[in-house]
Design a protein around this motif. Sequence first.
Motif, PDB file in Angstrom:
ATOM      1  N   TYR A  75       0.850  -1.193   0.000  1.00  0.00           N
ATOM      2  CA  TYR A  75       0.000   0.000   0.000  1.00  0.00           C
ATOM      3  C   TYR A  75       0.884   1.241   0.000  1.00  0.00           C
ATOM      4  O   TYR A  75       1.595   1.519   0.969  1.00  0.00           O
ATOM      5  N   THR A 112      -0.229   4.561  -0.543  1.00  0.00           N
ATOM      6  CA  THR A 112      -0.903   5.664   0.148  1.00  0.00           C
ATOM      7  C   THR A 112      -2.183   5.139   0.771  1.00  0.00           C
ATOM      8  O   THR A 112      -2.407   3.930   0.825  1.00  0.00           O
ATOM      9  N   GLN A 172      -5.024   5.266  -0.533  1.00  0.00           N
ATOM     10  CA  GLN A 172      -5.922   4.696  -1.529  1.00  0.00           C
ATOM     11  C   GLN A 172      -5.237   3.791  -2.543  1.00  0.00           C
ATOM     12  O   GLN A 172      -5.869   2.888  -3.079  1.00  0.00           O
ATOM     13  N   TRP A 173      -3.967   4.008  -2.815  1.00  0.00           N
ATOM     14  CA  TRP A 173      -3.291   3.291  -3.894  1.00  0.00           C
ATOM     15  C   TRP A 173      -2.409   2.154  -3.367  1.00  0.00           C
ATOM     16  O   TRP A 173      -1.757   2.295  -2.350  1.00  0.00           O
ATOM     17  N   ALA A 227      -2.423  -2.371 -10.368  1.00  0.00           N
ATOM     18  CA  ALA A 227      -2.580  -1.222  -9.464  1.00  0.00           C
ATOM     19  C   ALA A 227      -3.980  -1.296  -8.871  1.00  0.00           C
ATOM     20  O   ALA A 227      -4.943  -1.650  -9.565  1.00  0.00           O
ATOM     21  N   PHE A 243      -6.995   0.732  -6.526  1.00  0.00           N
ATOM     22  CA  PHE A 243      -7.465   2.040  -6.047  1.00  0.00           C
ATOM     23  C   PHE A 243      -8.685   1.828  -5.153  1.00  0.00           C
ATOM     24  O   PHE A 243      -9.725   1.323  -5.609  1.00  0.00           O
ATOM     25  N   TYR A 256     -12.557  -1.643  -3.893  1.00  0.00           N
ATOM     26  CA  TYR A 256     -11.423  -1.182  -4.674  1.00  0.00           C
ATOM     27  C   TYR A 256     -11.593  -1.567  -6.146  1.00  0.00           C
ATOM     28  O   TYR A 256     -12.306  -2.514  -6.498  1.00  0.00           O
TER      29      TYR A 256
END
Length: 362
Positions: A73, A75, A77-78, A107, A109, A118
Amino acid sequence: MKLNKTFLAVAAAFPLFSGAVVADDVASAAQLKERVFGSLFTEYYRPDVDKTSSSAWNYMDNDWGYGVEVGYYLTEQWALRAEFAKLNLQSKLDGSDSDGNRIGFDAMFHLTRYPSVYLVGGLMRMDAVQNTTAANIGIGYKHFFNQNLAVYAEGNRYQGIDETYADAGFKLGLTYLFGTPAATPTPAPAPAPIVAPVVKAAPTDADADGVMDSADKCANTPANHKVDATGCTIYQEKMASVGDIDIEILFPFDSAVVTESQRSDVENLGAFMQRFPESTVMIEGHASNIGNAAYNMRLSERRANAVAEMLKQNFNIAESRISAVGYGVTRPRVEGSTRAAHKANQRIEAKVTAKIKEPVLR
């Protein structure tokens, strides 16, 4: 190019499922940031319909697979992840093996409003029957049991890039987050403000009424007024005469009827007594010195009573507040027998008494 219908149905159901279980407090963004995770999953794989009916793909049939993921992870969110999957596929025609492996990078999100939901996208390399490259898009939901352990469900579409196909996969897996969430630093307490010492001024009494200014609610009271504890003047109420009110009414000869044109003064008196309900009035009738004195006495009484009756009937003034008396010619305003004297003496006067407030003096 065809879109797998089963994939669409499952993908459309994910937002509804996530809305029902959105109260997943453990999977908040602050608990995922900068953590490594690993996952094990099983997958139900559905090849494109063209693969199930093509000899070039060995009539590949729906079947199961399994795999492993490793991710990080970045951040709140990403996240990034790499996966390896083993697909145990068979031919729909003769049951022969159509096994293959899938390696990919994605990726992820996480939605801001629903952090447990997500979206995922990336590239995959598959060697089932043929070696091909595909783009992956998908949606998933992850539910945490505690700070480290979670289950997840995910639907994916694998869109062929060098070959035309649209496969679908449906994962169910177990995720483990390594380490513990970073502790949020406690902000240092703000320094206590420096309070300057308060110098108390000497008490003052500007208007010299005996009440200090700090408690005085009525500044500048007259020096001869008695005041209460708040420095305000003490008043007493009493009934007192507020003066005589002349009512200029000219009666027809030998009549005590108040005509319409003569009623304005009576109406003003009635309005005053309505505003001050504790006021009282004495109606005095007077006559000019013409004719028989006894007759003029009775005529002045009738005229005074006519005005009193108007106050009672037209303004609802209580009878107890009204007195009427006739003085005939006994109290002339102007002495003599001139026309001007007769006009001045033929009158009605109203003596009004009302409750007034007076200051109590020292």
